[in-house]
Design a protein around this motif. Sequence first.
Motif, PDB file in Angstrom:
ATOM      1  N   PRO A 237       5.993  -1.180  -9.331  1.00 39.15           N
ATOM      2  CA  PRO A 237       6.095   0.131  -8.658  1.00 39.15           C
ATOM      3  C   PRO A 237       5.126   1.168  -9.196  1.00 39.15           C
ATOM      4  CG  PRO A 237       8.274  -0.739  -9.108  1.00 39.15           C
ATOM      5  CD  PRO A 237       7.309  -1.637  -9.814  1.00 39.15           C
ATOM      6  N   LEU A 240       1.510   0.230  -7.912  1.00 42.16           N
ATOM      7  CA  LEU A 240       1.307   0.352  -6.462  1.00 42.16           C
ATOM      8  C   LEU A 240       1.560   1.763  -5.941  1.00 42.16           C
ATOM      9  CD1 LEU A 240       2.945  -2.964  -5.186  1.00 42.16           C
ATOM     10  CD2 LEU A 240       0.546  -2.492  -5.619  1.00 42.16           C
ATOM     11  N   MET A 241       2.568   2.441  -6.460  1.00 41.30           N
ATOM     12  CA  MET A 241       2.952   3.748  -5.905  1.00 41.30           C
ATOM     13  C   MET A 241       2.678   4.922  -6.831  1.00 41.30           C
ATOM     14  SD  MET A 241       6.540   2.769  -3.962  1.00 41.30           S
ATOM     15  CE  MET A 241       7.300   2.017  -5.406  1.00 41.30           C
ATOM     16  N   ILE A 290       8.420   8.560  -6.872  1.00 40.66           N
ATOM     17  CA  ILE A 290       7.024   8.231  -6.591  1.00 40.66           C
ATOM     18  C   ILE A 290       6.967   7.429  -5.296  1.00 40.66           C
ATOM     19  CG2 ILE A 290       6.292   8.233  -9.002  1.00 40.66           C
ATOM     20  CD1 ILE A 290       6.458   5.185  -8.956  1.00 40.66           C
ATOM     21  N   GLY A 291       5.835   7.590  -4.579  1.00 39.97           N
ATOM     22  CA  GLY A 291       5.580   6.779  -3.400  1.00 39.97           C
ATOM     23  C   GLY A 291       6.414   7.190  -2.204  1.00 39.97           C
ATOM     24  N   TRP A 292       6.144   6.525  -1.076  1.00 38.11           N
ATOM     25  CA  TRP A 292       6.865   6.816   0.169  1.00 38.11           C
ATOM     26  C   TRP A 292       8.302   6.283   0.132  1.00 38.11           C
ATOM     27  CZ3 TRP A 292       8.544   2.578   2.988  1.00 38.11           C
ATOM     28  CH2 TRP A 292       7.973   1.345   2.641  1.00 38.11           C
ATOM     29  N   TYR A 295      10.791   6.171  -5.002  1.00 38.66           N
ATOM     30  CA  TYR A 295      11.297   5.310  -6.073  1.00 38.66           C
ATOM     31  C   TYR A 295      11.468   6.125  -7.350  1.00 38.66           C
ATOM     32  CZ  TYR A 295      11.751   1.132  -8.972  1.00 38.66           C
ATOM     33  OH  TYR A 295      12.204   0.172  -9.830  1.00 38.66           O
TER      34      TYR A 295
END
Length: 749
Positions: A237, A240-241, A290-292, A295
Amino acid sequence: REIVRANRLERNKPQKNEEENESKEEDDCPQQSRASRRKNHRMKKSDGKKEGEGRERGKKASSKDEKESENKEKKTNTKGKEEENKQKKGRKNSASSNSSNSSDEESLSEEELAMLMEEVEQKKKLISTMRNKPWRMIKKLSVLREAQAFVEKFEGALGKGKGKKLYAYKMMMAKKWVKFKRDFDNFKTQCIPWEMKIKEVESHFGSSVASYFIFLRWMYGVNLVLFGLIFGLVIIPEVLMGMPYGSMPRKTVPRAEQATAMDFSVLWDFEGYIKYSALFYGYYNNQRTIGWLKYRLPMAYFMVGISVFGYSLMVVIRSMARNANESTADGDDDNFVFSWKMFTSWDYLIGNPETADNKFASITTSFKESIVDEQESNKDENIHLRRFLRVLANVLIICCLCGSGYLIYFVVKRSQTFSKMQNAGWYERNEVEIVMSLLGMFCPPLFETIATLENYHPRIGLKWQLGRIFALFLGNLYTFLLALMDDVNEKLAEEDVVKNITRWTLFGHYNSSMENSTATPPPLDPADVPRGPCWETTVGIEIVRLTVSDILVTFVTILVGDFIRACFVRFMNYCWCWDLEAGFPSYAEFDISGNVLGLVFNQGMIWMGSFYAPGLVGINVLRLLTSMYFQCWAVMSSNVPHARVFKASKSNNFYMGLLLLILFLSLLPVAYTIMSLPPSFDCGPFSGKKRMYDVIQETIELDFPLFVAKIFGYVANPGLIIPAILLMVAFKNYTFQKYEEYLFFYSCE
């Protein structure tokens, strides 16, 4: 099958007798015709001779003889035609009888079907009990093949009769199901990692050496699960994010270190780009989501860190319980040990020469183990002398432990002064790891030499040796941690100064940009922002260094101490002054205690360091994978069995007990840092909080309803926690007492 054959033979006997009679009649007919022709020919010759005597009498006699011969030929021809007609009728009758017999064979009676089914069941029982028959192998194979052929032939033939198709289908499905289960069991055995390697080692070196490799395989499985947990919920995670590399100071190499950030010496010390990577704690961001996917990385990091210890504790306790059940369920097998081994050890269905050699070596090793147990049970000794020597050995070992602990504390304190030097050499930077690795290499053989004074049973001596080496490693580890805590406290004091410098630097940058222009000030380059010491990353780097140095020392020790030593003894024995194989240096024995304790100590470092270096578990997975192949090769090629081969205990709980103890002791430093020390202000997922566990309270307040926060507040009240702990202790004592009662009644039965 014999019964059916007998019935068929009885039916075919009258047919065969008729055919034999017909063939005899056919043979008699041409013989009679030939005799009549010979008589006619002789009569003609006699008539020719008598013509000279009197033609008148000859003519009369010849006419009479010719008539008689013609009459005889007519009679024989009529007889031959009648016999041919009889033969044709007999052949037709035999063909009809054969067709009727074949039809009878196709449609068997109920009695014959019942007899055939009973015969099939008997053959099946014979196949299942073939291994227990006291026959020779040639007879076993011949009878087995005949029985299998009979079952395959007549089990399907039973379905030809009317109403027997369902039975034949059931038999076919039962056979396929049995074959599927056998193939699936073979598949499961093949899927067990390194099963054949461990069996081969056990056949040559005994169950005690094989227990180490079984323990190593179990540790590999546990670490593989931990790696999947950390890699899937924390590292992936963030990569990637999360924010990319170079977007913020904690993910950027400082400007002063960029020139040497890719040098091998720097990377070998886990500095440079490795220090500012996802391998260590300081790389992760403190954003709540974080991220869409929104998370929650800080919460996931904290929960995964706790889950590592929780899962490991659960697995160790379950393994101990399963081993205890297996050991109590086996019963007492100490009666008639040598008789059982002599008459029931060999497997008569072995067909592979290599498997037969391994089985022979395994039986030989098991006899040696039983002989050692019998000798130890009947040994007479001087008790007072033995007690004195054992006390002396323990005093010497305690002195060694105290000396090693003082040496490590001294080296760690001196390394703190070396870390402040700018031009420190390679030895000064790695002195702590070198000293701890050397102590782990030379102290176990010293303990083993001292243990010869005690003259314990090999199994008991192994447990004492394991306990002493465990005390050595544990003392070294905690001495290292205590010295490291002093360094952490110094960094925390330094962090307050750096925090003020960072604030003033940012404040000055924005003020200077605002004075020059009224536009938005340009952002400060992350490489130019002053950094704090980030004590969590420092602790993670030290633990990773210690782990990597332990891996290298282990592999070099095996390569030099076992393989090169074995090559020297093997090839130089012919031209040496004495027998190298029987005397010094001889071939090396596999050090069970040192390898087991090295594995347990390394796993404790992994549990402790996984919170500060999430990528450490991946390094340990690679270490265990290579250790399995490397050590199996070294054992089979360079080591010899122990002079006193002994049987491993039925339960592997001694290893598990050491692992459980090191798990508890490795949890204490992590719990202390989480509950007591403030996190760094500019690195890690908990930066900006007073304590690391504040992330739980923050998540409850922002992501859960209000009544849930109140419930957690009541539960966290010390007035409820202390009674709960007392209740757990009382319940533990109750269950332990019940367990002792169960063991007492089980032993009485």
